[in-house]
Scaffold this motif. Structure first.
Motif, PDB file in Angstrom:
ATOM      1  N   UNK A 439       0.826  -1.205   0.000  1.00  0.00           N
ATOM      2  CA  UNK A 439       0.000   0.000   0.000  1.00  0.00           C
ATOM      3  C   UNK A 439       0.866   1.264   0.000  1.00  0.00           C
ATOM      4  N   UNK A 440       2.013   1.191   0.625  1.00  0.00           N
ATOM      5  CA  UNK A 440       2.908   2.341   0.710  1.00  0.00           C
ATOM      6  C   UNK A 440       3.821   2.454  -0.508  1.00  0.00           C
ATOM      7  N   UNK A 441       3.570   1.674  -1.523  1.00  0.00           N
ATOM      8  CA  UNK A 441       4.299   1.731  -2.792  1.00  0.00           C
ATOM      9  C   UNK A 441       5.754   1.290  -2.684  1.00  0.00           C
ATOM     10  N   UNK A 442       6.099   0.619  -1.594  1.00  0.00           N
ATOM     11  CA  UNK A 442       7.444   0.070  -1.496  1.00  0.00           C
ATOM     12  C   UNK A 442       7.508  -1.325  -2.106  1.00  0.00           C
ATOM     13  N   UNK A 443       6.355  -1.885  -2.393  1.00  0.00           N
ATOM     14  CA  UNK A 443       6.248  -3.137  -3.129  1.00  0.00           C
ATOM     15  C   UNK A 443       5.272  -2.918  -4.277  1.00  0.00           C
ATOM     16  N   UNK A 444       5.610  -3.405  -5.437  1.00  0.00           N
ATOM     17  CA  UNK A 444       4.652  -3.357  -6.539  1.00  0.00           C
ATOM     18  C   UNK A 444       3.811  -4.617  -6.496  1.00  0.00           C
ATOM     19  N   UNK A 445       2.582  -4.491  -6.936  1.00  0.00           N
ATOM     20  CA  UNK A 445       1.650  -5.611  -6.892  1.00  0.00           C
ATOM     21  C   UNK A 445       0.740  -5.529  -8.096  1.00  0.00           C
ATOM     22  N   UNK A 446       0.613  -6.626  -8.814  1.00  0.00           N
ATOM     23  CA  UNK A 446      -0.242  -6.673  -9.994  1.00  0.00           C
ATOM     24  C   UNK A 446      -1.481  -7.501  -9.681  1.00  0.00           C
ATOM     25  N   UNK A 447      -2.599  -6.885  -9.399  1.00  0.00           N
ATOM     26  CA  UNK A 447      -3.807  -7.634  -9.054  1.00  0.00           C
ATOM     27  C   UNK A 447      -4.377  -8.419 -10.224  1.00  0.00           C
ATOM     28  N   UNK A 448      -3.915  -8.115 -11.447  1.00  0.00           N
ATOM     29  CA  UNK A 448      -4.444  -8.803 -12.623  1.00  0.00           C
ATOM     30  C   UNK A 448      -3.674 -10.078 -12.949  1.00  0.00           C
ATOM     31  N   UNK A 449      -2.541 -10.317 -12.291  1.00  0.00           N
ATOM     32  CA  UNK A 449      -1.724 -11.480 -12.622  1.00  0.00           C
ATOM     33  C   UNK A 449      -2.415 -12.762 -12.179  1.00  0.00           C
ATOM     34  N   UNK A 450      -2.096 -13.861 -12.878  1.00  0.00           N
ATOM     35  CA  UNK A 450      -2.685 -15.162 -12.549  1.00  0.00           C
ATOM     36  C   UNK A 450      -2.336 -15.567 -11.134  1.00  0.00           C
ATOM     37  N   UNK A 451      -1.071 -15.367 -10.772  1.00  0.00           N
ATOM     38  CA  UNK A 451      -0.614 -15.635  -9.417  1.00  0.00           C
ATOM     39  C   UNK A 451      -0.319 -14.288  -8.755  1.00  0.00           C
ATOM     40  N   UNK A 452      -0.987 -14.031  -7.628  1.00  0.00           N
ATOM     41  CA  UNK A 452      -0.779 -12.758  -6.940  1.00  0.00           C
ATOM     42  C   UNK A 452       0.684 -12.639  -6.538  1.00  0.00           C
ATOM     43  N   UNK A 453       1.395 -11.704  -7.136  1.00  0.00           N
ATOM     44  CA  UNK A 453       2.825 -11.588  -6.913  1.00  0.00           C
ATOM     45  C   UNK A 453       3.201 -10.166  -6.528  1.00  0.00           C
ATOM     46  N   UNK A 454       4.161 -10.085  -5.649  1.00  0.00           N
ATOM     47  CA  UNK A 454       4.721  -8.814  -5.234  1.00  0.00           C
ATOM     48  C   UNK A 454       6.144  -8.701  -5.792  1.00  0.00           C
ATOM     49  N   UNK A 455       6.597  -7.477  -5.909  1.00  0.00           N
ATOM     50  CA  UNK A 455       7.987  -7.270  -6.324  1.00  0.00           C
ATOM     51  C   UNK A 455       8.524  -6.035  -5.642  1.00  0.00           C
ATOM     52  N   UNK A 456       9.689  -6.189  -5.044  1.00  0.00           N
ATOM     53  CA  UNK A 456      10.361  -5.060  -4.426  1.00  0.00           C
ATOM     54  C   UNK A 456      10.959  -4.187  -5.508  1.00  0.00           C
ATOM     55  N   UNK A 457      10.731  -2.879  -5.436  1.00  0.00           N
ATOM     56  CA  UNK A 457      11.338  -1.983  -6.410  1.00  0.00           C
ATOM     57  C   UNK A 457      12.853  -2.127  -6.332  1.00  0.00           C
ATOM     58  N   UNK A 458      13.480  -2.070  -7.468  1.00  0.00           N
ATOM     59  CA  UNK A 458      14.924  -2.301  -7.521  1.00  0.00           C
ATOM     60  C   UNK A 458      15.692  -1.290  -6.675  1.00  0.00           C
ATOM     61  N   UNK A 459      15.266  -0.051  -6.734  1.00  0.00           N
ATOM     62  CA  UNK A 459      15.953   0.970  -5.950  1.00  0.00           C
ATOM     63  C   UNK A 459      15.766   0.733  -4.451  1.00  0.00           C
ATOM     64  N   UNK A 460      14.599   0.228  -4.098  1.00  0.00           N
ATOM     65  CA  UNK A 460      14.361  -0.076  -2.688  1.00  0.00           C
ATOM     66  C   UNK A 460      15.240  -1.234  -2.240  1.00  0.00           C
ATOM     67  N   UNK A 461      15.373  -2.243  -3.089  1.00  0.00           N
ATOM     68  CA  UNK A 461      16.245  -3.371  -2.765  1.00  0.00           C
ATOM     69  C   UNK A 461      17.694  -2.909  -2.594  1.00  0.00           C
ATOM     70  N   UNK A 462      18.117  -2.003  -3.483  1.00  0.00           N
ATOM     71  CA  UNK A 462      19.473  -1.466  -3.371  1.00  0.00           C
ATOM     72  C   UNK A 462      19.644  -0.676  -2.080  1.00  0.00           C
TER      73      UNK A 462
END
Length: 949
Positions: A439-462
Motif C-alpha cells: 500500500x505504501x508503494x514500497x512493493x509493486x503488486x499486480x492484481x491482474x496477474x494469474x498468481x498474486x505476486x509482489x515485487x520489491x522496487x529495484x531501488x528499494x532493494x538497493x
C-alpha cells in the motif's frame, strides 16, 4: 528485373512494394519509397527517388532517358536538363556510390554497382506468440512532449535511449511509447527488466527468458539474434546502466543482423553506439516559490497532478485548499519533480495528511539531502526518498522489508511471509507488514496477474542492501529453506506446462540466488537444495544451468563422511544426465561411477537410474549395452514400482532397434504402447527426461519404416510431432524430430512435410545451439533428395559431421556418413566417398548391423562401379546381393527394395536383363500389404520394361 519503360514500371509496382534494395550502407525501401543511409533517411525529392528506384531495379542495365523522365514526371513533357539536375543531386546524396550512376551518351543512365534485393521479414507465424506490454498502461502525467519527441526519433532511428536519473519515470514513458506504437509491430512489444540482474553474467539469460528461448545452456548474443531474426517487434531494455557493456554488444548485433527489431533503452548512461538517438527525460514541472500559493494555480504543474492522482488512487479523503496547496508545492519542489519520490510522498500524505507529510520531510532533511558518493550513480537521487519512507515505517514493516529484499524477482504472499516471519515477527504480522508495504508503494503488486505476486522496487532493494542490519543471513537461510520445501513438495505428475511454466521459470532465479548463498554460508543446505532443484532443471530442459551447482555439491560430498551414502551416487547421476546436453562431455564414466556408488550404498532406485543412463549413453554413441540391460533387469526384479518394468521394456525396444533386431523392436514398441497404462512424469524425468509414450511412438514409426510399412510410419511419426508439441517439453520435441519424424518424411519423399519438420527442428535448435548441427544435416538431405543438389548437400554434411555433438545421435551418425559418401560419389569425388564409407563402417556393431550395412553396401557398390577397376564390377554385384540377403533376413524391406533396384539397374546396364528380372520378381513377391515404399515405383517400372515384348 530490369525496367525499360514507365509503363512497365507501373505494372510491376505492386510486386516491388515488398522489396528492399541494399548497396553498401544504403537501403532503398520500395514500400515507403525511402532511401536510408544506415538508419538515417536521406532527404531526396520524390522525382529523384523515382529515378533511383528505376535504376536500382535494373542494376548494370542502361535505362533510357525517356523511361527515367516518364518515371519522375509522369504525363509531363520536360527538358532533359531536368533529368541531369536530378541525377546530379542523386550522385551527391549517394556519396561514394554517386559514381555508380554512369551516363551512356547515346542511351541513358545505368547503376553500375552490386545490389542485393531482399524481401522484408515475413509476417508473424501463427505459432509465434505476439509479445505484450506488461501491466496496465496508464498515460503518464506531464509526458506528452516527451512521448512525441521519442516517437519522432523512432521515425528515423531504430535505437532510442531514454536517459534520466533514478525514479524519474523512464520506464513509465517507455511503456507509454510502446503502447502507442504497438500496432506498428506484427510481433508486438517485448519488455525486459534488467534492473533485477545483479551480474553481467545473467544479462543474456534474462533476455532469452523474456523472448521465450527455453535455453539449456548459458545463452549468448548469437542465440538471441537468431531468436529475433525474423521478428517485427519493439524490444524494451529497461534499467541498463549497471550492465551497459553486454547490452551495448547485444543491441549493436541486433541492429546489424535484424531488419525489423526496434530497440528502446532506459538507462542513466548512453550505450555510445553510432546509431543511438538519445532523449533526456526531464523531471516533472514543479510550482515556483511564491509568497502566496493558490490551489487552482498549482494544479497546472505535472508534479502536483501526479501527487493528487496518487492521493485519489489511495482513496484519501483530504481537502485540497490553498493552505494544503502550499504544502504540496513545497513537497514537489523538495523532491525535484521525481515521479517515484512524489508517489511515495503522496502515499505518506494519504495516511498522515499534507502538513504532517511536509513536517516529516523537513525533519528528515539531513537524511534526504545526503548525496551518497559510495553507491552506484543510479541510486543517488532516490536513496534520500527511500530513506525518508523507510524511517516512517513501523518496526515490523522495516523488518519485513529487510527480509524480503533477498528475493531475486517476484514472489507470492506466502513466500514473502515464510521469509519475513520468525522469532521477531509472527506469520500473521509478516503478512500484514507485506500488504502494508504494498500500500505504501514500497512493493509493486499486480492484481491482474494469474498468481498474486509482489515485487520489491529495484531501488528499494538497493537501499536495503546498504543498511547496517544483522539478520540478513537469517532471511537468506529462510529463503533457501522455503524453496527447498517448495521443490520437494512439487507433485510433478500434476504439473501442467501451459499454465505453470512461467511460474516455474520464475523459480530458477530464486534457486540460483539461494544456491549462491548456501554454498558460501551453509554448504550442507546447498547440497540438499541442488539435489531438490534437479527435477526443476530437468522439467524446464535447463539442467546445464544446474551443472555448476551440482559440481560444487559433488566436490563437497565426494570423500566426505558428513553426508548420507546415497547422496554421492545421486549427484553423480545428475551430473551424468547433463551429457545429453553438453557436446563433447562424456557421461558414461560418471554413470559408471554412479552405478558403483549406488551399489555400495545399496540404493536400488539410484542403481536403476545409473544403469538406465549408461544404456542410453551407449546407444547414443553406438556401443553394446547388453551387459547393462541384464543388470538393469536384475535390479528391476527387486523393485515394486511398475514404472521401472515398463521402462525396461522401453529401453530394451530401443536397444533392439539400434542393434537391427527390427522385428523384436517392433513387437516391444507395440506391446509397450498397448499394455503400459502410464508412466509418471516424475519417473520419466529421472529416466532420460523424454516422454516415454511419445518416444516409443517414434520408435515404432521407425521400425515400421524400415520394415516397409511406410504409410503407417508416416502417420505415426506425424502424430508424434503433434503430441510432442502439445506436451511442450523441449527435449521430447527434439527427439521426435531429430531421431525419427524428419528422416521418415525425407526418406518417403514427403518433402513438403519434411520441410515443415525441419522448420520445427530449426526452431527447437535455437533454444540449444548444439542441436543446430542435426538440423543442418537434415537440411542437407533435403537439398540432396528434394532439390537434387548433391554439391550443396556434400558441403553441408561435411561441416555437420565435424561437429562433436552429432556423434550423440545413435545410428543416425554413421548413416549420415553414408549419405555424405553418396553425395561425394555424385559430384565425382570417389576417393572422398570411400573415405566417408570407411568412417561409417568404423561404427559397425557387427555382421548383423543391417541399419548400417544395408545402407552402406549399395552405395559402396555404386562407387566401385564408377571406379571400374579390375574386379570392381564383381565386387559391386556381390555387395548388392549381400545387402539384399541381409535385409531380407532381418525384415528390412526398405533396404531390400533399394538394394534390389540398384542391382537391377546394374544388371541391365551390364546387359543381363534376366538377372535384373530375377532380383525384382523376388523383391515384389514379398510386397504383401506394404505401400509407399521408396524405390518401389522404380522397381515396378523396371520390371514392366523388362517384361515388355
Amino acid at each position: 528485373m530490369p525496367l525499360q519503360c514507365a509503363a512497365r514500371y507501373g505494372t510491376q509496382a505492386g510486386a516491388m512494394v515488398n522489396r528492399e534494395i541494399f548497396f553498401g550502407l544504403f537501403r532503398f525501401d520500395a514500400a515507403t519509397h525511402t532511401l536510408w543511409d544506415g538508419s538515417v533517411p536521406v532527404r531526396l525529392g520524390a522525382r529523384a527517388l523515382a529515378i533511383l528506384q528505376v535504376l536500382l531495379e535494373a542494376p548494370g542495365v542502361t535505362v533510357s532517358r525517356s523511361t527515367l523522365i516518364k518515371s519522375a514526371w509522369p504525363g509531363l513533357h520536360v527538358d532533359q536538363s531536368n533529368l541531369r539536375v536530378q541525377i546530379s543531386g542523386l550522385r551527391k546524396a549517394l556519396r561514394d556510390y554517386g559514381g555508380a550512376i554512369q551516363a551512356d551518351p547515346s542511351q541513358g543512365y545505368r547503376f553500375d554497382a552490386d545490389v542485393v534485393v531482399k524481401k522484408p521479414a515475413p509476417p508473424r507465424s501463427e505459432n509465434q506468440p505476439r509479445f505484450g506490454i506488461p501491466g496496465i498502461i496508464v498515460k503518464p502525467i506531464g509526458r506528452e512532449a516527451a512521448a512525441d519527441g521519442i516517437h519522432e526519433l523512432f521515425n528515423s532511428r531504430r535505437l532510442v535511449t531514454i536517459l534520466g536519473s533514478g525514479g524519474i519515470g523512464k520506464t513509465t514513458i517507455a511503456l507509454q511509447v510502446a503502447n502507442d506504437r504497438a500496432a506498428n509491430y506484427a510481433d508486438g512489444v517485448c519488455f525486459v527488466d534488467l534492473g533485477r540482474i545483479s551480474s553481467i553474467d545473467f544479462v543474456y539469460t534474462a533476455l532469452a527468458n523474456a523472448i521465450g528461448l527455453r535455453v539449456t545452456d548459458w545463452p549468448g548474443i548469437e542465440q538471441i539474434v537468431l531468436g529475433l531474426h525474423d521478428r517485427r517487434m519493439l524490444l524494451i531494455l529497461d534499467c541498463c546502466e549497471h550492465v551497459l557493456g553486454p547490452v551495448a554488444k547485444l543491441v549493436d548485433a541486433l541492429l546489424v543482423s535484424t531488419a525489423h527489431v526496434d530497440v528502446l533503452v532506459t538507462t542513466r548512461e548512453p550505450l555510445q553506439l553510432d546509431d543511438e538517438a538519445v532523449w533526456r527525460l526531464a523531471p516533472l514541472t514543479v510550482p515556483p516559490k511564491a509568497t502566496e500559493t493558490h490551489a487552482d494555480d498549482i494544479k497546472t504543474y505535472s508534479s502536483v497532478q501526479l501527487f493528487l492522482k496518487c492521493l485519489h488512487q489511495r482513496g484519501a479523503k483530504l481537502h485540497f485548499d490553498n493552505r494544503s496547496a502550499a504544502a504540496v508545492a513545497e513537497i514537489c519542489r523538495r523532491l525535484d519533480g521525481i515521479p517515484l519520490a512524489i508517489e511515495i510522498a503522496a502515499s505518506i500524505a494519504a495516511v498522515l495528511g499534507f502538513e504532517e507529510a511536509l513536517r516529516s520531510l523537513n525533519e528528515k532533511s539531513s537524511v534526504i539531502n545526503i548525496d551518497r558518493r559510495s553507491v552506484v550513480p543510479r541510486q543517488r537521487s532516490l536513496f534520500s526518498t527511500i530513506d525518508w519512507s523507510y524511517n516512517l515505517l513501523s518496526q515490523a514493516e522495516q523488518f519485513a522489508l529487510r527480509q524480503i529484499a533477498c528475493f531475486a524477482g517476484t514472489f507470492s504472499l506466502d513466500a514473502g511471509t515464510a521469509v519475513a516471519s520468525g522469532d521477531q515477527l509472527s506469520a500473521s504480522a509478516a503478512r500484514d507488514a507485506i500488504t502494508s508495504l504494498s500500500r505504501r508503494s514500497l512493493l509493486s503488486f499486480d492484481p491482474e496477474s494469474t498468481y498474486a505476486e509482489y515485487r520489491l522496487l529495484d531501488t528499494t532493494r538497493a537501499y536495503v542492501a546498504q543498511l547496517d542490519f544483522s539478520e540478513g543471513d537469517i532471511a537468506q537461510r529462510r529463503h533457501a529453506e522455503y524453496f527447498l520445501r517448495l521443490l520437494d513438495g512439487i507433485d510433478w505428475d500434476l504439473y501442467d506446462d501451459a499454465s505453470e511454466n512461467a511460474k516455474m521459470r520464475g523459480y530458477l532465479d530464486e534457486v540460483r540466488v539461494a544456491l549462491d548463498w548456501t554454498f558460501s554460508s551453509d554448504p550442507q543446505l546447498g547440497v540438499k537444495l541442488a539435489i531438490a532443484a534437479e527435477r526443476l532443471w530437468l522439467a524446464l530442459t535447463s539442467l546445464v544451468q544446474g551443472v555448476p551447482y551440482l559440481t560444487r555439491a559433488f566436490h563437497l560430498v565426494d570423500g566426505s563422511s558428513a553426508f548420507d551414502a546415497a547422496v554421492r551416487p545421486r549427484l553423480l547421476v545428475s551430473l551424468a544426465s547433463a551429457q545429453v546436453y553438453l557436446p563433447g562431455f562424456e557421461g558414461a564414466s560418471l554413470y559408471e561411477r554412479a552405478w558403483q556408488a549406488a551399489q555400495a550404498a545399496e540404493d536400488d532406485f539410484l542403481e536403476l537410474r545409473a544403469l538406465y543412463g549408461i544404456i542410453q549413453s551407449t546407444l547414443l554413441t553406438r556401443r553394446q549395452a547388453t551387459h547393462y540391460l541384464e543388470a538393469f533387469a536384475k535390479a528391476a526384479e527387486r523393485s515394486n514400482n511398475p514404472d521401472v518394468h515398463y521402462l525396461l521394456q522401453r529401453i530394451s525396444a530401443f536397444n533392439d532397434f539400434e542393434n537391427s533386431a527390427i522385428r523384436s523392436a517392433h513387437q516391444r514398441f507395440q506391446t509397450f504402447l498397448q499394455d503400459c497404462p502410464s508412466i509418471s512424469r516424475s519417473a520419466y524425468l529421472y529416466f532420460g527426461g523424454i516422454d516415454s509414450f511419445i518416444s516409443c511412438k517414434i520408435g515404432l514409426a521407425l521400425a515400421k519404416h524400415y520394415m516397409g510399412y511406410c504409410d503407417q510410419a508416416l502417420s505415426l511419426s506425424n502424430t508424434a510431432i503433434d503430441e510432442a508439441e502439445a506436451k511442450g517439453h523441449l527435449t521430447t520435441t527434439y527427439f521426435v524430430l531429430a531421431q525419427g519424424a524428419t528422416w521418415v518424411n525425407i526418406s518417403s519423399g514427403e518433402f513438403q512435410r519434411a520441410r515443415s519438420c525441419l522448420q520445427k527442428l530449426e526452431e527447437v535448435s535455437r533454444h540449444y545451439r548444439p542441436w543446430h548441427a542435426v538440423a543442418e544435416a537434415f537440411r542437407a538431405l533435403l537439398l540432396r533428395y528434394a532439390d537434387e543438389d548433391a554439391r550443396s548437400a556434400e558441403r553441408i554434411l561435411t561441416s555437420c559431421l565435424a561437429d562433436e555433438f552429432i556423434i550423440k545421435t545413435g545410428s543416425l551418425h554413421p548413416i549420415l556418413w553414408v549419405e555424405l559418401a553418396d553425395a561425394r560419389r555424385i559430384v565425382g569425388d570417389l576417393d572422398g566417398a570411400e573415405s566417408a564409407l570407411a568412417k561409417a563402417m568404423s561404427q559397425c556393431l557387427g555382421p548383423s548391423d543391417v541399419r548400417l550395412i544395408g545402407k552402406h553396401h549399395p552405395i559402396l557398390a555404386k562407387v566401385l562401379i564408377a571406379r571400374n577397376r579390375p574386379g570392381d564390377v564383381d565386387t559391386a554385384r556381390e555387395l548388392f546381393s549381400q545387402a539384399i540377403e541381409l535385409s531380407k533376413q532381418h525384415d528390412f524391406y526398405l533396404y531390400e527394395c533399394e538394394a534390389a533396384v540398384g542391382l537391377a539397374e546394374f544388371e541391365l546396364e551390364a546387359g543381363r536383363p534376366q538377372a535384373a528380372r530375377n532380383a525384382l520378381v523376388d523383391l515384389l513377391s514379398n510386397l504383401q500389404d506394404r505401400s509407399r515404399v521408396p524405390f518401389l515405383v522404380r522397381a515396378q517400372a523396371l520390371l514392366a520394361g523388362i517384361n515388355a515384348p
